[in-house]
Write a protein that holds these residues in place. Structure first.
Motif, mmCIF file in Angstrom:
data_model
loop_
_atom_site.group_PDB
_atom_site.id
_atom_site.type_symbol
_atom_site.label_atom_id
_atom_site.label_comp_id
_atom_site.label_asym_id
_atom_site.label_seq_id
_atom_site.Cartn_x
_atom_site.Cartn_y
_atom_site.Cartn_z
ATOM 1 N N ILE A 1 0.773 -1.241 -0.033
ATOM 2 C CA ILE A 1 -0.045 -0.017 0.054
ATOM 3 C C ILE A 1 0.809 1.198 -0.020
ATOM 4 O O ILE A 1 1.619 1.356 0.898
ATOM 5 N N ARG A 2 0.464 2.001 -0.979
ATOM 6 C CA ARG A 2 1.483 3.263 -1.017
ATOM 7 C C ARG A 2 0.704 4.243 -2.019
ATOM 8 O O ARG A 2 -0.392 4.013 -2.726
ATOM 9 N N ARG A 3 0.858 5.670 -1.799
ATOM 10 C CA ARG A 3 0.395 6.567 -2.569
ATOM 11 C C ARG A 3 0.895 6.617 -3.780
ATOM 12 O O ARG A 3 2.194 6.782 -4.024
ATOM 13 N N TYR A 4 0.349 6.819 -5.164
ATOM 14 C CA TYR A 4 0.822 7.003 -6.563
ATOM 15 C C TYR A 4 -0.216 7.638 -7.200
ATOM 16 O O TYR A 4 -1.354 7.606 -6.901
ATOM 17 N N VAL A 5 0.401 8.179 -8.356
ATOM 18 C CA VAL A 5 -0.521 8.878 -9.305
ATOM 19 C C VAL A 5 -0.178 7.995 -10.662
ATOM 20 O O VAL A 5 0.858 7.226 -10.826
ATOM 21 N N THR A 6 -1.165 8.458 -11.834
ATOM 22 C CA THR A 6 -0.822 7.747 -12.953
ATOM 23 C C THR A 6 -1.083 8.807 -14.092
ATOM 24 O O THR A 6 -1.625 9.708 -14.174
ATOM 25 N N LEU A 7 -0.070 8.418 -15.031
ATOM 26 C CA LEU A 7 -0.233 9.122 -16.600
ATOM 27 C C LEU A 7 -0.284 8.053 -17.413
ATOM 28 O O LEU A 7 0.414 7.192 -17.571
ATOM 29 N N SER A 8 -1.570 8.348 -18.015
ATOM 30 C CA SER A 8 -2.111 7.491 -18.989
ATOM 31 C C SER A 8 -2.398 8.118 -20.320
ATOM 32 O O SER A 8 -3.197 9.042 -19.883
ATOM 33 N N TYR A 9 -2.030 8.213 -21.423
ATOM 34 C CA TYR A 9 -2.153 9.100 -22.565
ATOM 35 C C TYR A 9 -1.992 8.294 -24.142
ATOM 36 O O TYR A 9 -1.674 7.403 -24.290
ATOM 37 N N CYS A 10 -2.829 8.869 -24.997
ATOM 38 C CA CYS A 10 -2.741 8.125 -26.286
ATOM 39 C C CYS A 10 -1.389 8.647 -26.895
ATOM 40 O O CYS A 10 -0.787 9.722 -26.974
ATOM 41 N N TRP A 11 -0.557 7.478 -27.296
ATOM 42 C CA TRP A 11 0.806 7.772 -27.690
ATOM 43 C C TRP A 11 0.977 8.513 -28.972
ATOM 44 O O TRP A 11 1.746 8.850 -29.555
ATOM 45 N N GLY A 12 -0.121 8.364 -29.730
ATOM 46 C CA GLY A 12 -0.253 9.060 -31.257
ATOM 47 C C GLY A 12 0.817 8.207 -32.110
ATOM 48 O O GLY A 12 0.975 7.123 -31.845
ATOM 49 N N ASN A 13 1.519 8.883 -33.057
ATOM 50 C CA ASN A 13 2.388 8.172 -33.966
ATOM 51 C C ASN A 13 3.730 8.094 -33.344
ATOM 52 O O ASN A 13 4.482 7.667 -33.940
ATOM 53 N N GLU A 14 4.153 8.603 -32.211
ATOM 54 C CA GLU A 14 5.418 8.365 -31.554
ATOM 55 C C GLU A 14 5.646 7.073 -30.765
ATOM 56 O O GLU A 14 4.426 6.794 -30.031
ATOM 57 N N ARG A 15 6.645 6.751 -30.516
ATOM 58 C CA ARG A 15 7.023 5.568 -29.662
ATOM 59 C C ARG A 15 7.734 6.253 -28.314
ATOM 60 O O ARG A 15 8.839 6.480 -28.656
ATOM 61 N N PRO A 16 6.773 6.081 -27.340
ATOM 62 C CA PRO A 16 7.733 6.689 -25.986
ATOM 63 C C PRO A 16 8.635 5.759 -25.395
ATOM 64 O O PRO A 16 9.090 4.612 -26.112
ATOM 65 N N LEU A 17 9.102 6.072 -24.630
ATOM 66 C CA LEU A 17 10.074 5.306 -23.621
ATOM 67 C C LEU A 17 9.254 4.197 -23.084
ATOM 68 O O LEU A 17 8.237 4.405 -22.629
ATOM 69 N N THR A 18 9.845 2.963 -23.467
ATOM 70 C CA THR A 18 8.919 1.793 -23.004
ATOM 71 C C THR A 18 9.800 0.758 -22.419
ATOM 72 O O THR A 18 11.053 0.746 -22.334
ATOM 73 N N THR A 19 9.205 0.071 -21.457
ATOM 74 C CA THR A 19 9.878 -1.158 -20.956
ATOM 75 C C THR A 19 9.530 -2.186 -21.748
ATOM 76 O O THR A 19 8.513 -2.626 -22.221
ATOM 77 N N THR A 20 10.500 -3.170 -22.181
ATOM 78 C CA THR A 20 10.602 -4.455 -22.856
ATOM 79 C C THR A 20 11.020 -5.604 -22.058
ATOM 80 O O THR A 20 11.912 -5.337 -21.107
ATOM 81 N N LYS A 21 10.828 -6.865 -22.647
ATOM 82 C CA LYS A 21 11.728 -7.751 -21.786
ATOM 83 C C LYS A 21 13.030 -7.661 -21.790
ATOM 84 O O LYS A 21 13.748 -8.130 -21.068
ATOM 85 N N ASP A 22 13.815 -7.058 -23.038
ATOM 86 C CA ASP A 22 15.294 -7.008 -22.964
ATOM 87 C C ASP A 22 15.690 -5.616 -21.922
ATOM 88 O O ASP A 22 16.600 -5.934 -21.720
#
Length: 114
Positions: free
Chosen positions: A44-65
């Motif tokens: 249990i912790r306080r957190y905030v969320t950013l969720s948005y439409c990526w559009g045509n750009e590829r944002p910084l992402t987490t992948t298996k690699d």
């Protein structure tokens, strides 16, 4: 319309920072760095969320690699909307920030169901 809009949310549970469980993965700040935090069951912790439409750009992402690397440190040069969200979270005194492209392992089907 306002009355019906209000009625639609009457059953919504009020926010309670003492009973808000963290998602499976969430970004956190360790001193000046940012890393991916793997939460434990029922944490249990306080957190905030950013969720948005990526559009045509590829944002910084987490992948298996890069997953393991992101648990140690996420690149310091964050996209502007990420760094703005981080700054707002810190101004609110919140140490945890959930950003969909970082907290969901993008090339892992199981991560999308967590």
């Amino acid at each position: 319309m306002r009355a019906s809009s209000h009625r639609a949310h009457v059953q919504c549970k009020p926010y309670d920072e003492h009973s808000t469980r963290l998602p499976t993965r969430v970004g956190t700040r360790d001193s000046d760095s940012v890393r991916l935090h793997i939460s434990h069951e029922g944490e249990i912790r306080r957190y905030v969320t950013l969720s948005y439409c990526w559009g045509n750009e590829r944002p910084l992402t987490t992948t298996k690699d890069n997953f393991q690397h992101h648990t140690e440190a996420v690149p310091l040069l964050l996209p502007k909307n990420f760094s703005d969200a981080k700054r707002v979270a810190r101004a609110l005194g919140v140490w945890y920030l959930w950003i969909d492209s970082i907290c969901i392992i993008q090339d892992c089907d199981m991560a999308w169901n967590e």
